[in-house]
Structure formats: C-alpha cells, structure tokens
Enzyme design. Structure first.
Site, short mmCIF file in Angstrom:
data_model
loop_
_atom_site.label_atom_id
_atom_site.label_comp_id
_atom_site.label_asym_id
_atom_site.label_seq_id
_atom_site.Cartn_x
_atom_site.Cartn_y
_atom_site.Cartn_z
N CYS A 125 0.83 -1.22 0.00
CA CYS A 125 0.00 0.00 0.00
C CYS A 125 0.85 1.26 0.00
O CYS A 125 0.36 2.34 -0.30
CB CYS A 125 -0.94 0.00 1.20
SG CYS A 125 -1.94 -1.48 1.30
N HIS A 261 -3.41 6.99 2.72
CA HIS A 261 -3.82 5.70 2.16
C HIS A 261 -5.22 5.38 2.67
O HIS A 261 -5.50 5.50 3.86
CB HIS A 261 -2.81 4.63 2.59
CG HIS A 261 -3.27 3.24 2.30
ND1 HIS A 261 -3.82 2.88 1.09
CD2 HIS A 261 -3.28 2.12 3.08
CE1 HIS A 261 -4.14 1.60 1.14
NE2 HIS A 261 -3.83 1.12 2.32
N ASN A 292 -10.34 -0.41 -0.07
CA ASN A 292 -8.89 -0.27 0.04
C ASN A 292 -8.26 -0.90 -1.21
O ASN A 292 -8.30 -2.11 -1.39
CB ASN A 292 -8.42 -0.99 1.32
CG ASN A 292 -6.91 -0.98 1.49
OD1 ASN A 292 -6.16 -0.74 0.55
ND2 ASN A 292 -6.47 -1.29 2.70
C1 LIG Z 1 -10.27 -5.27 9.88
C2 LIG Z 1 -10.85 -4.41 10.97
C3 LIG Z 1 -11.92 -3.48 10.42
C4 LIG Z 1 -11.50 -5.31 12.02
O1 LIG Z 1 -12.00 -4.52 13.08
P1 LIG Z 1 -11.63 -4.88 14.57
O2 LIG Z 1 -12.38 -3.95 15.40
O3 LIG Z 1 -10.13 -4.89 14.69
O4 LIG Z 1 -12.21 -6.35 14.66
P2 LIG Z 1 -11.76 -7.51 15.62
O5 LIG Z 1 -11.02 -8.53 14.79
O6 LIG Z 1 -11.09 -7.00 16.86
O7 LIG Z 1 -13.15 -8.11 16.03
C5 LIG Z 1 -14.07 -7.34 16.83
C6 LIG Z 1 -15.39 -8.05 16.84
O8 LIG Z 1 -15.99 -8.00 15.53
C7 LIG Z 1 -16.21 -9.32 15.05
N1 LIG Z 1 -15.91 -9.30 13.62
C8 LIG Z 1 -14.69 -9.45 13.02
N2 LIG Z 1 -14.82 -9.34 11.69
C9 LIG Z 1 -16.14 -9.14 11.45
C10 LIG Z 1 -16.87 -8.94 10.28
N3 LIG Z 1 -16.31 -8.93 9.06
N4 LIG Z 1 -18.21 -8.74 10.41
C11 LIG Z 1 -18.81 -8.73 11.60
N5 LIG Z 1 -18.15 -8.92 12.76
C12 LIG Z 1 -16.83 -9.11 12.67
C13 LIG Z 1 -15.29 -10.22 15.81
O9 LIG Z 1 -15.81 -11.53 15.87
C14 LIG Z 1 -15.28 -9.55 17.16
O10 LIG Z 1 -16.48 -9.91 17.84
P3 LIG Z 1 -16.49 -10.06 19.47
O11 LIG Z 1 -16.14 -8.72 20.00
O12 LIG Z 1 -17.90 -10.46 19.73
O13 LIG Z 1 -15.47 -11.10 19.75
C15 LIG Z 1 -9.76 -3.57 11.64
O14 LIG Z 1 -8.88 -4.38 12.39
C16 LIG Z 1 -8.95 -2.80 10.68
O15 LIG Z 1 -9.45 -1.98 9.93
N6 LIG Z 1 -7.63 -2.99 10.69
C17 LIG Z 1 -6.71 -2.29 9.81
C18 LIG Z 1 -6.90 -2.81 8.46
C19 LIG Z 1 -6.16 -2.03 7.48
O16 LIG Z 1 -6.20 -0.86 7.45
N7 LIG Z 1 -5.47 -2.77 6.64
C20 LIG Z 1 -4.82 -2.26 5.54
C21 LIG Z 1 -3.58 -1.61 5.90
S1 LIG Z 1 -2.80 -1.40 4.41
#
Ligand SMILES: CC(C)(COP(=O)(O)OP(=O)(O)OC[C@H]1O[C@@H](n2cnc3c(N)ncnc32)[C@H](O)[C@@H]1OP(=O)(O)O)[C@@H](O)C(=O)NCCC(=O)NCCS
EC number: 2.3.1.180
Length: 336
Positions: A125, A261, A292
């Site tokens: 990215c 980004h 993204n």
């Molecule tokens: C991917 C992302 C949106 C996930 O969000 P998060 O808040 O970290 O999610 P988590 O993995 O901690 O999970 C939180 C909760 O949501 C749930 N969950 C995870 N993915 C889910 C989805 N796609 N839909 C619904 N629920 C989801 C999990 O089961 C968890 O539930 P719980 O609290 O009951 O256990 C986030 O981590 C993110 O944006 N990270 C950076 C990604 C990024 O920018 N990447 C590119 C960089 S180049």
C-alpha cells in the site's frame, strides 16, 4: 596501474512536480450487501468499522495492464505529455500474477512509450508514494526527463471472500501521475521506512513453493492481523506524516489537502486528530465507495479530490501511505 579516469554523472533540474493525474475505476459496483453472507457480517458493521459502503471489482477484461493504461492515458493527457516523452514507467502493485516479467514493461509497451525504462515496485500500500519519490529523484538526477508512476491492483484476485478480516476491505482500480521538471519545488522530501519486525502482519498466506507442494493447491490469499495493523497505522503514521510536513517546511495551517492511504476511515480519523489538522484541510474519503485498493488508493483519492473540486491546482497535499512490510512513505506535493 592506469590512472583513474574521470567519468561524467548526470544532473537534472533543481525541482520537480506532479504534472497530471489519471484514474481508472472498474465498472462493477459491489455494495456491502453482496459480501456479508459469506463473512457473517452486516452492512452496518462494515460501515461502522471501516467506513466502506461499496467498492469496485474488476471483471475479466479489466486487467492490471488495461486499467493502468487507462489511468496513465488520462494522466498524460492532463499533463500535456505524449507517451513517447516518458523515459521511465514505475508500477506499484502487489497483484501482478506473473513473477516475471514486470507489469510495467507490458504497460509501457501498450502506452507506446518507445523504449522507456520500466519496472515494478513491491511496497504494497506504500508503493505509490515510493514510486513518486523514485520518479522525483530520477528526474532531479537527470536519469529521466518525465516519469510515469502508476498504482494498480486487482486485489479481488488475492482476497479470500470468506475471510472476515479482509473480504470487505480490498478492491480493484488504478491511478497514475506524471512527474517532470518544475520551476518551483512541487514534490517535498520523502519520509519513508520499514518496520520488518511486523513482517507477517499483512502477507500472502503461503509461499508459492508451499502452494505447489500442497495436495490441494489454493491461491495464497492476503491475510492480515487487522488489530495490530490498525494500532500501528493509527499511532505511528501521524508522526511520519508530521515529519513529511516538517521536511517540506510547511505547517498544518498551510496545508490544503490530506490524502492518506485509504485503509480505513477510523485510521484516517485518528491521524487527523493526532496531527491536529484544522477543519480547513480537505480530507480524502474515497474509501467509502472504493474500498482499500492498496497501491492505487492514493492516486485514486487525489484524482477524486481534483475532479470534485476539493483539491485545486497549486494546493499543497500531504500524501501518507502504509501497509505490508510493514512499509511506509509520505511526502507533500503541489496539486497539478
Ligand atoms: C479489519 C478491521 C476493520 C477489524 O475490526 P476490529 O475492530 O479490529 O475487529 P476484531 O477482529 O477485533 O473483532 C471485533 C469483533 O468484531 C467481530 N468481527 C470481526 N470481523 C467481522 C466482520 N467482518 N463482520 C462482523 N463482525 C466481525 C469479531 O468476531 C469480534 O467480535 P467479538 O467482539 O464479539 O469477539 C480492523 O482491524 C482494521 O481496519 N484494521 C486495519 C486494516 C487495514 O487498514 N489494513 C490495511 C492496511 S494497508
């Protein structure tokens, strides 16, 4: 022993700038509703956690090469530069499906650049901002008169549609800029680096040799430690962005546009808060209906800001890109 010979080294113009921007967005719009069943999610959850409402997904005819050629053709036209004047084509991508040759050589040929140097950059990215830094330094060093920098992805080819952590994030598209000489400085010093301690935070699931050796070979899709990436980006990248402003010699009050980004709107929000950007700074939010697109995300976002009037010619724009590696690059540019 013969006497040491003196050889010449090239020199170029003192300053460079972006001369034109182009974009290609695939025709097919995929709203969250189309993805949620496979990942047991909801439109509301995706919007709240990432800001994304829909994304563009390429069809078979929208290849890495065709999308790049479309974006580059627009960038060249808006710069007023013919393909034959381009000396170097730099393509940032992680979704070119051939190990070799580079996508850049095919794109340069399709464009009709007449023997331009052409190579790919693998900085995920952060690749587009790496490409802009390379292009600017090449022009200033006299290695190229004009350079084309393209960020392009078909992340749909490397995304597992059943992976809850990535299926709703990644998408397809291409953006391009032309870099050339300038009377006044238009591309600030790059602030870039890598944090290989977190090498495994975003990666292809398997090495190709493991894929081939497997009894049931499958595409080595992208996998991500979303939480860790989120924390790293939210807190480290504001510092990198601030350093880019400092090195360009401008303050947040002198900045017109912020083009981070397009990884996640919540990461953007945290950076805006941490840097204390005033409300006068226009902030790119292309992610909402683009998703993204990795290396393509910054040129796509900048293109939208220009076409929708949020960024005007002569404005200062802060670019900051970050992703797998973990790698990052940021610079201030003047909007063409
Ligand atoms: C991917 C992302 C949106 C996930 O969000 P998060 O808040 O970290 O999610 P988590 O993995 O901690 O999970 C939180 C909760 O949501 C749930 N969950 C995870 N993915 C889910 C989805 N796609 N839909 C619904 N629920 C989801 C999990 O089961 C968890 O539930 P719980 O609290 O009951 O256990 C986030 O981590 C993110 O944006 N990270 C950076 C990604 C990024 O920018 N990447 C590119 C960089 S180049």
């Amino acid at each position: 022993m013969s006497a040491t010979k003196t050889i010449r080294q090239a020199t170029g113009p003192a300053a460079t700038r972006l001369l034109g921007v182009g974009a290609y967005r695939p025709a097919r719009v995929v709203p969250n509703a189309e993805l949620v069943e496979a990942i047991d999610s909801s439109d509301e959850w995706i919007q709240q956690r990432s800001g994304i409402r829909s994304r563009r997904i390429a069809d078979e005819s929208e290849t890495l090469v065709s999308m790049s050629v479309a974006a580059a053709t627009e960038a060249l036209a808006s710069a007023g530069i013919a393909a034959g004047q381009v000396d170097c084509v730099i393509v940032a991508t992680v979704s070119h499906m051939l190990q070799t040759p580079s996508a850049a050589t095919a794109i340069a040929h399709e464009l009709g650049t007449e023997q331009a140097a052409a190579f790919d950059v693998s900085a995920a990215c952060a690749g587009f901002c790496h490409g802009v830094a390379l292009a600017s330094d090449m022009v200033r060093a006299g290695s190229a008169g004009y350079a084309l920098v393209i960020g392009v992805e078909r992340l749909s080819d490397v995304t597992d549609v059943t992976d809850r952590g990535t299926a709703f994030l990644f998408a397809d598209g291409a953006g391009a800029v032309v870099v050339g000489p300038s009377e006044t400085p238009g591309i600030g010093p790059v602030v870039w680096g890598s944090d290989g301690e977190h090498y495994d935070h975003i990666r292809s699931r398997e090495d190709w040799r493991d894929v081939v050796a497997s009894d049931s070979p499958r595409m080595p899709h992208l996998v991500m430690k979303g939480n860790s990436v989120f924390r790293w980006a939210s807190y480290s990248m504001a510092k990198v962005a601030q350093q880019a402003l400092d090195r360009a010699g401008i303050t947040v009050d002198e900045l017109d546009c912020f083009v981070p980004h397009q990884a996640n709107n919540r990461i953007t929000d945290t950076m805006v808060r941490t840097m204390g950007l005033p409300p006068s700074v226009q902030v790119a939010r292309d992610i909402v209906d683009t998703g993204n697109t990795s290396a393509a995300s910054i040129p796509l976002a900048l293109h939208r800001m220009i076409t929708e009037g949020q960024a005007r010619s002569g404005d200062t724009a802060l670019l900051v890109a970050f992703g797998a590696g973990l790698s990052y690059a940021a610079q201030v540019v003047v909007v063409p």
